[in-house]
Design a protein around this motif. Structure first.
Motif: not given
Length: 335
Positions: A36-45
């Motif tokens: 869950v965290a991997l895509p959410l942590a990069a959501r601005d990119r």
């Protein structure tokens, strides 16, 4: 009985593997958090939607960023449920299957999620996502290796019953009879610590591989080394045969220490606490070398030069008796 007849077990007292379910639960929770965290942590990119399917080297399918974070998490929860069901209903017939399912599934989904983030990172549209060819090869190899290694480490069933028989400092060894003593012990808290450290190493490695962070490979290496070290000291198997004593560390029984009957000056059972040993794990102090996994009886072996090695295992008195008998027989043979 002659030497061609089956091996006769002298004792097979083993502590239940209570740490396994807790370590598996920590692993399951950690993988869920990573997915869950991997895509959410990069959501601005990342573009929204993101590419999630490729045909050859070109992306041909997409999902919203939220769906890309939740879909593999749901798949993972399904795999966890499958592993629990296999352990519940087929655990005795296939003891290594639940761990193999979790390990291979966790590596597969985490690798796939990391590869999707990497391919979409800093792209304006999902159609511009990078190729996945190299990632696919690495993920397949890592998935197979994780499943195989975990199955090898957990395939041996463990029972808690011990046969009855005489106990004492020395055993009578009938001529031609081959005798075995085996005992296993594990420390649930050390297994949990190894799981947490391993998840930390995996998380920092995936963050670096996807391009989210840089310069953290030294931290990944340190966490991985610590995880492997703690894992190696979290469980032990002691085995006494006619060839002497073998003490195997960790889930694979490696590294391993060996004492032949001629190397053993004396063996005994001795009650020790973690405070006396200097803490948990592999300790060296005035008592000698101790692998301390739980307080209580330890099998203590003294070498000809007086060096002492102790390991906290069940039924230590019986193991010591068999070792003393083997040592006496070896001395009588060489005299």
């Amino acid at each position: 009985m002659n030497d061609s007849e089956p091996v006769v077990p002298t004792a097979t007292k083993q502590r239940p593997r209570r740490g396994g379910p807790w370590a598996a639960a920590a692993f399951a929770a950690g993988v869920l958090a990573l997915l869950v965290a991997l895509p959410l942590a990069a959501r601005d990119r990342l573009p929204d939607p993101v590419a999630t399917h490729w045909s050859g080297s070109r992306p041909d399918g997409s999902m919203s960023l939220t769906a890309a974070a939740l879909f593999p998490a749901l798949l993972w929860l399904g795999l966890v449920a499958l592993a629990v069901a296999v352990r519940r209903f087929r655990g005795r017939q296939a003891p290594g299957a639940p761990g193999a399912i979790l390990a291979s599934g966790g590596v597969l989904l985490s690798g796939a999620q990391a590869s999707i983030v990497h391919a979409n990172l800093d792209r304006a549209r999902w159609q511009d996502a990078a190729s996945m060819d190299a990632w696919v090869i690495l993920i397949v190899l890592a998935t197979g290796a994780a499943g195989l290694l975990t199955w090898l480490a957990t395939r041996t069933p463990v029972t808690g019953a011990a046969p009855t028989g005489p106990r004492g400092p020395v055993m009578t060894l009938p001529a031609g009879e081959r005798l075995i003593w085996l005992s296993r012990t594990s420390n649930v808290w050390m297994q949990l610590a190894a799981a947490v450290l391993g998840l930390g190493a995996a998380g920092t490695a995936l963050a670096g591989a996807t391009g989210l962070t840089s310069g953290h490979w030294s931290l990944t290496a340190m966490l991985a080394i610590l995880a492997l070290t703690v894992l190696a000291c979290s469980s032990v198997q002691a085995r006494v045969t006619a060839k002497g004593l073998d003490v195997g560390f960790g889930p694979f029984g490696w590294p391993r220490r060996h004492w032949s009957p001629t190397d053993i000056g004396a063996a005994r059972a001795e009650r020790r606490t973690a405070a006396q040993a200097g803490g948990w794990g592999y300790r060296v102090n005035g008592l000698g070398t101790t692998l301390m996994l739980r307080g209580g009886d330890c099998l203590v072996v003294e070498g000809p030069q007086g060096h002492r090695f102790a390991v906290s295992v069940d039924d230590a008195e019986r193991g010591a008796a068999l070792l003393n008998s083997l040592a006496e027989r070896a001395k009588a043979t060489t005299a």
